[in-house]
Design a protein around this motif. Structure first.
Motif, PDB file in Angstrom:
ATOM      1  N   VAL A  46       0.841  -1.200   0.000  1.00  0.00           N
ATOM      2  CA  VAL A  46       0.000   0.000   0.000  1.00  0.00           C
ATOM      3  C   VAL A  46       0.877   1.250   0.000  1.00  0.00           C
ATOM      4  O   VAL A  46       0.657   2.192  -0.779  1.00  0.00           O
ATOM      5  N   LEU A  47       1.899   1.264   0.862  1.00  0.00           N
ATOM      6  CA  LEU A  47       2.756   2.447   0.953  1.00  0.00           C
ATOM      7  C   LEU A  47       3.567   2.682  -0.308  1.00  0.00           C
ATOM      8  O   LEU A  47       3.889   3.825  -0.641  1.00  0.00           O
ATOM      9  N   SER A  48       3.921   1.619  -1.010  1.00  0.00           N
ATOM     10  CA  SER A  48       4.738   1.762  -2.217  1.00  0.00           C
ATOM     11  C   SER A  48       3.902   2.008  -3.470  1.00  0.00           C
ATOM     12  O   SER A  48       4.449   2.181  -4.563  1.00  0.00           O
ATOM     13  N   GLY A  49       2.576   2.002  -3.333  1.00  0.00           N
ATOM     14  CA  GLY A  49       1.704   2.240  -4.474  1.00  0.00           C
ATOM     15  C   GLY A  49       1.391   1.004  -5.289  1.00  0.00           C
ATOM     16  O   GLY A  49       0.848   1.105  -6.385  1.00  0.00           O
ATOM     17  N   ASN A  50       1.702  -0.180  -4.744  1.00  0.00           N
ATOM     18  CA  ASN A  50       1.504  -1.426  -5.482  1.00  0.00           C
ATOM     19  C   ASN A  50       0.272  -2.201  -5.050  1.00  0.00           C
ATOM     20  O   ASN A  50       0.066  -3.335  -5.493  1.00  0.00           O
ATOM     21  N   TYR A  51      -0.554  -1.616  -4.206  1.00  0.00           N
ATOM     22  CA  TYR A  51      -1.786  -2.281  -3.757  1.00  0.00           C
ATOM     23  C   TYR A  51      -2.831  -1.200  -3.560  1.00  0.00           C
ATOM     24  O   TYR A  51      -2.662  -0.298  -2.733  1.00  0.00           O
ATOM     25  N   GLY A  52      -3.928  -1.281  -4.318  1.00  0.00           N
ATOM     26  CA  GLY A  52      -4.978  -0.279  -4.231  1.00  0.00           C
ATOM     27  C   GLY A  52      -4.706   0.887  -5.163  1.00  0.00           C
ATOM     28  O   GLY A  52      -3.571   1.371  -5.250  1.00  0.00           O
ATOM     29  N   GLU A  53      -5.726   1.333  -5.861  1.00  0.00           N
ATOM     30  CA  GLU A  53      -5.584   2.413  -6.821  1.00  0.00           C
ATOM     31  C   GLU A  53      -6.279   3.680  -6.331  1.00  0.00           C
ATOM     32  O   GLU A  53      -7.322   3.623  -5.675  1.00  0.00           O
ATOM     33  N   ASN A  54      -5.667   4.808  -6.644  1.00  0.00           N
ATOM     34  CA  ASN A  54      -6.262   6.131  -6.374  1.00  0.00           C
ATOM     35  C   ASN A  54      -6.627   6.307  -4.905  1.00  0.00           C
ATOM     36  O   ASN A  54      -7.690   6.851  -4.569  1.00  0.00           O
ATOM     37  N   LEU A  55      -5.751   5.859  -4.016  1.00  0.00           N
ATOM     38  CA  LEU A  55      -6.016   6.013  -2.583  1.00  0.00           C
ATOM     39  C   LEU A  55      -5.676   7.432  -2.143  1.00  0.00           C
ATOM     40  O   LEU A  55      -4.653   7.993  -2.560  1.00  0.00           O
ATOM     41  N   PRO A  56      -6.482   8.029  -1.283  1.00  0.00           N
ATOM     42  CA  PRO A  56      -6.173   9.379  -0.806  1.00  0.00           C
ATOM     43  C   PRO A  56      -4.973   9.366   0.141  1.00  0.00           C
ATOM     44  O   PRO A  56      -4.744   8.387   0.856  1.00  0.00           O
ATOM     45  N   GLU A  57      -4.215  10.437   0.127  1.00  0.00           N
ATOM     46  CA  GLU A  57      -3.050  10.522   1.011  1.00  0.00           C
ATOM     47  C   GLU A  57      -3.456  10.428   2.479  1.00  0.00           C
ATOM     48  O   GLU A  57      -2.653  10.015   3.322  1.00  0.00           O
ATOM     49  N   GLY A  58      -4.686  10.792   2.788  1.00  0.00           N
ATOM     50  CA  GLY A  58      -5.138  10.757   4.167  1.00  0.00           C
ATOM     51  C   GLY A  58      -5.666   9.408   4.630  1.00  0.00           C
ATOM     52  O   GLY A  58      -6.167   9.284   5.755  1.00  0.00           O
ATOM     53  N   ARG A  59      -5.545   8.371   3.798  1.00  0.00           N
ATOM     54  CA  ARG A  59      -6.020   7.052   4.198  1.00  0.00           C
ATOM     55  C   ARG A  59      -5.242   6.551   5.414  1.00  0.00           C
ATOM     56  O   ARG A  59      -4.021   6.607   5.469  1.00  0.00           O
ATOM     57  N   ILE A  60      -5.958   6.043   6.413  1.00  0.00           N
ATOM     58  CA  ILE A  60      -5.333   5.428   7.599  1.00  0.00           C
ATOM     59  C   ILE A  60      -5.057   3.962   7.282  1.00  0.00           C
ATOM     60  O   ILE A  60      -5.961   3.239   6.875  1.00  0.00           O
ATOM     61  N   PRO A  61      -3.810   3.498   7.445  1.00  0.00           N
ATOM     62  CA  PRO A  61      -3.486   2.125   7.050  1.00  0.00           C
ATOM     63  C   PRO A  61      -3.767   1.090   8.136  1.00  0.00           C
ATOM     64  O   PRO A  61      -4.199   1.434   9.241  1.00  0.00           O
ATOM     65  N   LEU A  62      -3.493  -0.133   7.785  1.00  0.00           N
ATOM     66  CA  LEU A  62      -3.514  -1.369   8.579  1.00  0.00           C
ATOM     67  C   LEU A  62      -4.895  -2.033   8.615  1.00  0.00           C
ATOM     68  O   LEU A  62      -5.902  -1.415   8.957  1.00  0.00           O
ATOM     69  N   SER A  63      -4.856  -3.316   8.289  1.00  0.00           N
ATOM     70  CA  SER A  63      -6.063  -4.130   8.174  1.00  0.00           C
ATOM     71  C   SER A  63      -6.300  -5.022   9.377  1.00  0.00           C
ATOM     72  O   SER A  63      -7.377  -5.596   9.514  1.00  0.00           O
ATOM     73  N   ASP A  64      -5.283  -5.196  10.218  1.00  0.00           N
ATOM     74  CA  ASP A  64      -5.366  -6.050  11.409  1.00  0.00           C
ATOM     75  C   ASP A  64      -5.497  -5.200  12.658  1.00  0.00           C
ATOM     76  O   ASP A  64      -4.761  -4.207  12.818  1.00  0.00           O
ATOM     77  N   GLY A  65      -6.369  -5.619  13.580  1.00  0.00           N
ATOM     78  CA  GLY A  65      -6.437  -4.892  14.835  1.00  0.00           C
ATOM     79  C   GLY A  65      -7.433  -5.475  15.812  1.00  0.00           C
ATOM     80  O   GLY A  65      -8.231  -6.356  15.487  1.00  0.00           O
ATOM     81  N   VAL A  66      -7.362  -4.965  17.024  1.00  0.00           N
ATOM     82  CA  VAL A  66      -8.279  -5.344  18.098  1.00  0.00           C
ATOM     83  C   VAL A  66      -8.509  -4.105  18.951  1.00  0.00           C
ATOM     84  O   VAL A  66      -7.638  -3.230  19.053  1.00  0.00           O
TER      85      VAL A  66
END
Length: 345
Positions: A46-66
């Motif tokens: 995601v950070l390198s631009g190789n996953y997801g297209e046209n993401l806003p710079e303000g997107r909060i990352p990480l898919s795992d959490g509790v």
């Protein structure tokens, strides 16, 4: 509250921490105070631009959490303030077959993720965690639990006594090891590190292969098993290594391909059609898993006392260092980020 944003997608250096107003729980939502978040390889993409297209710079990352429920929105039932919860990263894939629409609400990609002090989740996607599942394990399940369950159980239909293969010693493969052993299957794993393979054996791996010592790792595995190939493969390497993976697979084997550690998702297959047909192998692309799959996996985690190994934990302020540690490939199991007020190791 503090959040991290993906920035201009120029790599880890593009990450930026900023302040936002605290979110509120809208209708059908839960407000959750994050107690831990986990990293996956796709977070680097995601950070390198190789996953997801046209993401806003303000997107909060990480898919795992509790986290812990702090407030409950209108119309929500079945939850209480203080519940510990997680959620699959595809928030609108609750059950049933896969469809392209699930990518519309993908935590950390097309929807804001867990790298914040507080987040909101749709109550329909949230899963209340059993007491037997600790926070560090729960923080690493959003991606791997549904993904591995999809590959090994929903698709692979693994049976007790069958042989499961996973490559590498990242979070997916180590969870696959623990789930396979809980379900009564045998397990084989590959790595370039003898130390990591020794740890995998301590956790129950039946067969280990160092692919740096043996680039023909499929042959090495078959030597160790007496010619027995894998009935189910949780494939993290992808198509550049598919020839070796097929060679390591048994007749009538099932390969759930879900990673691209040997190249990129755009790579072409290195296996011949004849090799696949000759063994009657079934190959399925695995795009993570549904909420139902994730919940089924969590139930097994609780029943069997599975605890995901966490290699290292970082403070919230030190999130870029956590990404760099993931990028180094030095980890065994998962890497977590904890709120600054919580101890890390």
């Amino acid at each position: 509250m503090k959040v991290w944003e993906i920035g201009a997608r120029t790599g880890i250096d593009g990450l930026r921490m900023t302040e936002r107003d605290q979110p509120t729980a809208g209708a059908g939502e839960l407000l959750v105070k994050v107690t831990a978040s986990g990293l996956n390889f796709r977070d680097l993409m995601v950070l390198s631009g190789n996953y997801g297209e046209n993401l806003p710079e303000g997107r909060i990352p990480l898919s795992d959490g509790v986290g812990v429920v702090e407030a409950i929105g209108e119309g929500v039932a079945g939850f209480a303030v203080g519940d510990r919860v997680t959620a699959p990263h595809f928030l609108n894939w609750l059950d049933g077959p896969y469809n392209f629409g699930i990518f519309g609400t993908d935590l950390g990609v097309t929807a804001d993720g867990w790298l914040a002090e507080k987040i909101t989740l749709p109550a329909s996607a949230a899963i209340v965690l059993p007491d037997a599942v600790d926070d560090q394990t729960a923080a690493s399940l959003s991606v791997v639990a549904g993904t591995v369950w999809h590959a090994m159980v929903a698709f692979g239909a693994v049976k007790p006594g069958e042989l499961v293969l996973a490559q590498g010693t990242g979070g997916v493969s180590i969870f696959a090891l623990q789930l396979a052993k809980a379900l009564g299957a045998d397990f084989a794993i590959s790595s370039s590190s003898d130390d990591k393979l020794a740890r995998a054996q301590e956790m129950g791996a039946d067969y280990v292969v160092n692919y740096r010592d043996r680039p023909d790792w499929a042959s090495a595995l078959l030597e160790k098993t007496g010619g027995r190939g894998a009935d189910v493969v949780v494939d993290t390497l992808g198509f550049p290594a598919l020839g070796e993976t097929v060679a390591a697979t048994a007749v009538n084997g099932r390969i759930g391909t879900l990673g691209a550690l040997s190249g990129s998702p755009q790579a072409t297959a290195s296996a011949s059609q004849g090799a696949i047909i000759g063994k009657n192998i079934t190959i399925k692309g695995i795009a993570s898993g549904s909420r139902a799959m994730t919940a089924d996996a969590i139930a097994v985690v609780a029943e069997h006392g599975i605890s995901n190994p966490v290699d290292k934990q970082f403070s919230f302020a030190d999130a870029p260092a956590a990404y760099r540690y993931l990028e180094s490939g030095s980890h065994f199991g998962k890497i977590l980020i904890r709120p600054d007020e919580m101890p890390v190791s």
